[in-house]
Design an enzyme around this catalytic site. Structure first.
Site: not given
Lengths: 220, 304
Positions: B35, B244, B275, B247, B269
Site C-alpha cells: 500500500g 445484462c 459476458c 448474457c 456487462c
C-alpha cells in the site's frame, strides 16, 4: 599477485534477469515460498544463486555492503564487472548487503528506512546451507556442502519458522539453516515497527526464500 | 526470448535493462510495504500520460517470454487503449496474448478488476492516474507524505463524512479509498467501488503503476484490503435492478448503453470476457438481429 578471475554471468542477460526477478517477486510477495534460481558460474563463497540475484538487481544506483567473508578481490571484481555497483564500507549506507548469518552481530547496523521513505531500508541477502518448505528436509543431504565454504557455514541445526502475514493465505512452515540468535530475535521481536524494517533474503545454493518486514515469525 | 518475433532495433519489452532493474527494485520494496507508494524514475513511453504509461512500465519490467498477456480497458478487451497496449507488447515481446481471464498469467487493466476470480501466480497490473488518495484534500506532496508516515488519516474520513452530510450516503463511487494491511490508505485506481471487495485477500498479486506521478505500489496475495466506512454507514457496492442484455447476468458490473436517439437504454456487462463466457441468453436479447435499429445517421439520410 594473481589477477582476479572473471566468471561467466547470465547466458542471456535480458531473459535471465527477467526470470530471476520473477522468482524474486514471487518469493518477496509470498514469504516462505521457496523458488529456484541460478547463474552459470559460482565463486568461492558466492553461490551462483546469490550471483544471479546480484546480476538481476544491482547496478550503479545500489550501494552494496559485503561482509568480511564476502569482501574478497574475486567477488568485488566480478560484481563490479557484471553489475557495476559501488561498494560501501558502512552497512548503514547500503541498499543491499551480503553476508553469512553468523557474521551478523547487530541488525541495527543496517538501514531500516525512514517513516517517510521506508523503501530505503536495506535488503539483506544471507547465504545459508539450506532453505526448505517441506517437512522432510532435502537440503541437508549426506553430501558435504560444496567446497570453499567458510567455517562460519559449518552445519548448524535447522530452525523451523512459522510465517504469517501478507502474501500468506493462512500460515507457512519453513526451515532455514545457520540462523543465529541475532537474526531469530530480530524476526520474532520485530524491534522496528512497520513500515520500517529490513527485508531478508535467505539464499541456498539453488534456491531462495524471502522474509519481508511484514511477516510475523514464530520459532517452532 | 525469441528474437525473431520482436521488432528490429528494440530491446525486449521496450525499456532498457537499467530502467527495468530500477522498476524491479521498486516493485520488490512495494510488495514488502503493501500500500505504500514507492517513487521511481518513470520514463517517457511512446504515448501520452493518462493512457497507461505507468501500467505499461510495470508490465514491461515484469513480462517474460513465457507470459500470456491480457489487457483490458474498463473491462473490455476490444477498446482502443486495450487493443493498442496489447499490440505494443505483442510487437516488442512476442508473447502470447489472450482475452480469456483464466488463461492469462499477466493482466494489465484500466479501471476494472475482471469478474472471474483471479488465481495464485496471476499478476494484475493497474494503470493509475493519481496514486495519492489524499491529494484532493492536501495538494502538498510534503504534507501527504508526512500524513502517511504518521498514519494521520482522519481527514479521509472527514471527506467521506461530508458526502453523508451532503447526500445522506457516501457518494464516492470509484477510486474508493482502502486501508491495506491495516496501515496505509491507498487509492485503488479509478475502479468502481463494486470491485473493491475483490481486492481483499485476492490470491493474485496486484501491482499499481502511475507514470506521470512516478509511483509504484503493490498488494501481495492474501492481504487485507478494507474499504473505509462508518459503523452506521457501512461500505456498500453498486447494485442494478436490470440484468445484462446479452448474457442475463445479475452479478456483474453493468455498463449503461444508449440504444437510440430516443434515449432507450440497455445494460450490458462491462467485462466482455465474462459476458462471452456465459454466452447469450435468448429471451434476454431485446435487440432483434435482422432488423437493425435506425441510427441517427440513418434517420438523417432518410430525411434528406
Amino acid at each position: 599477485m594473481n589477477a582476479p578471475k572473471i566468471i561467466r554471468g547470465f547466458a542471456e542477460p535480458v531473459r535471465d534477469s527477467q526470470q530471476t526477478f520473477r522468482q524474486l517477486l514471487k518469493a518477496m510477495s509470498e514469504p516462505g515460498s521457496v523458488v529456484n534460481l541460478t547463474s552459470p558460474d559460482a565463486l568461492t563463497h558466492l553461490y551462483s544463486s546469490t550471483f544471479a540475484v546480484c546480476q538481476a538487481l544491482l547496478d550503479q544506483q545500489t550501494p552494496l555492503w559485503l561482509s568480511p567473508e564476502f569482501n574478497t578481490a574475486d567477488i568485488r571484481h566480478n560484481l563490479h564487472f557484471h553489475s557495476g555497483m559501488p561498494i560501501t564500507d558502512e552497512p548503514a549506507k547500503a541498499l543491499f548487503a551480503i553476508a553469512y548469518p553468523g557474521e551478523i552481530t547487530a541488525m541495527s547496523e543496517f538501514s531500516i528506512g525512514s517513516c517517510e521513505y521506508p523503501e530505503t531500508g536495506c535488503t539483506l541477502i544471507l547465504q545459508v546451507n539450506s532453505v526448505s518448505s517441506e517437512l522432510t528436509v532435502s537440503g541437508l543431504s549426506a553430501k558435504e556442502p560444496s567446497s570453499g565454504l567458510s567455517p562460519l557455514m559449518s552445519k548448524q541445526a535447522l530452525t523451523s519458522l512459522k510465517l504469517s502475514g501478507p502474501g500468506i493465505a493462512t500460515e507457512k512452515l519453513i526451515h532455514i539453516s545457520d540462523l543465529n540468535d541475532v537474526l531469530i530475535n530480530y524476526l520474532v521481536e520485530r524491534p522496528d515497527s512497520f513500515p520500517l524494517g529490513i527485508d531478508l533474503v535467505f539464499v541456498a545454493e539453488q534456491s531462495l526464500v524471502c522474509i519481508p518486514r511484514t511477516t510475523t515469525v514464530e520459532v517452532l | 526470448m525469441s528474437a525473431a518475433t520482436i521488432r528490429d532495433g528494440y530491446n525486449f519489452a521496450y525499456l532498457d535493462e537499467q530502467t527495468k532493474r530500477m522498476i524491479r527494485r521498486a516493485l520488490l520494496k512495494a510488495v514488502a510495504i503493501p500500500g505504500y507508494q514507492v517513487p521511481f524514475g518513470g520514463r517517457e513511453m511512446p504515448m501520452p500520460y493518462g493512457w497507461g504509461t505507468g501500467g505499461m512500465q510495470v508490465t514491461a519490467a515484469v513480462i517474460g517470454a513465457d507470459d500470456v498477456l491480457k489487457v483490458i480497458d474498463q473491462g473490455a478487451d476490444d477498446t482502443t487503449n486495450a487493443v493498442s497496449i496489447r499490440a505494443f507488447f505483442k510487437d516488442l515481446t512476442g508473447v502470447e496474448t489472450t482475452e480469456k481471464t483464466r488463461e492469462a498469467s499477466l493482466i494489465q487493466t484500466r479501471h476494472r478488476i475482471p469478474e472471474a476470480a483471479l488465481q495464485e501466480d496471476q499478476i494484475l497490473v493497474y494503470q493509475v492516474p493519481i496514486p495519492e488518495p489524499l491529494r484532493f484534500i492536501e495538494p502538498s506532496e510534503v504534507e501527504t507524505r508526512k500524513m502517511h508516515a504518521l498514519e494521520d488519516y482522519g481527514v479521509m474520513h472527514v471527506k467521506l463524512y461530508e458526502d453523508i452530510a451532503h447526500f445522506g450516503h457516501i457518494a464516492t463511487t470509484y477510486a474508493y479509498p482502502v486501508m491495506v494491511n491495516g496501515r496505509y490508505i491507498m487509492d485503488p485506481s479509478p475502479i468502481p467501488k463494486f470491485d473493491n471487495p475483490k481486492m481483499h485477500q485476492m490470491p493474485a498479486l496486484q501491482l499499481f503503476g502511475a507514470g506521470r506521478e512516478k509511483r509504484i505500489y503493490a498488494i501481495p496475495p492474501y492481504t487485507d484490503v478494507k474499504s473505509l466506512d462508518f459503523e452506521d454507514h457501512p461500505f456498500e457496492i453498486q447494485q442494478w435492478d436490470e440484468s445484462c442484455a446479452i448474457c442475463g447476468s445479475h452479478e456483474s458490473f453493468l455498463d449503461e448503453v444508449i440504444m437510440d436517439d430516443l434515449g432507450t437504454r440497455s445494460f450490458i456487462c462491462s467485462d466482455t470476457d465474462f459476458c462471452r463466457e456465459r454466452g447469450p441468453i435468448e429471451e434476454s436479447i431485446n435487440m432483434p438481429v435482422d432488423t437493425p435499429i435506425d441510427t441517427p445517421i440513418d434517420i438523417l439520410r432518410e430525411t434528406l
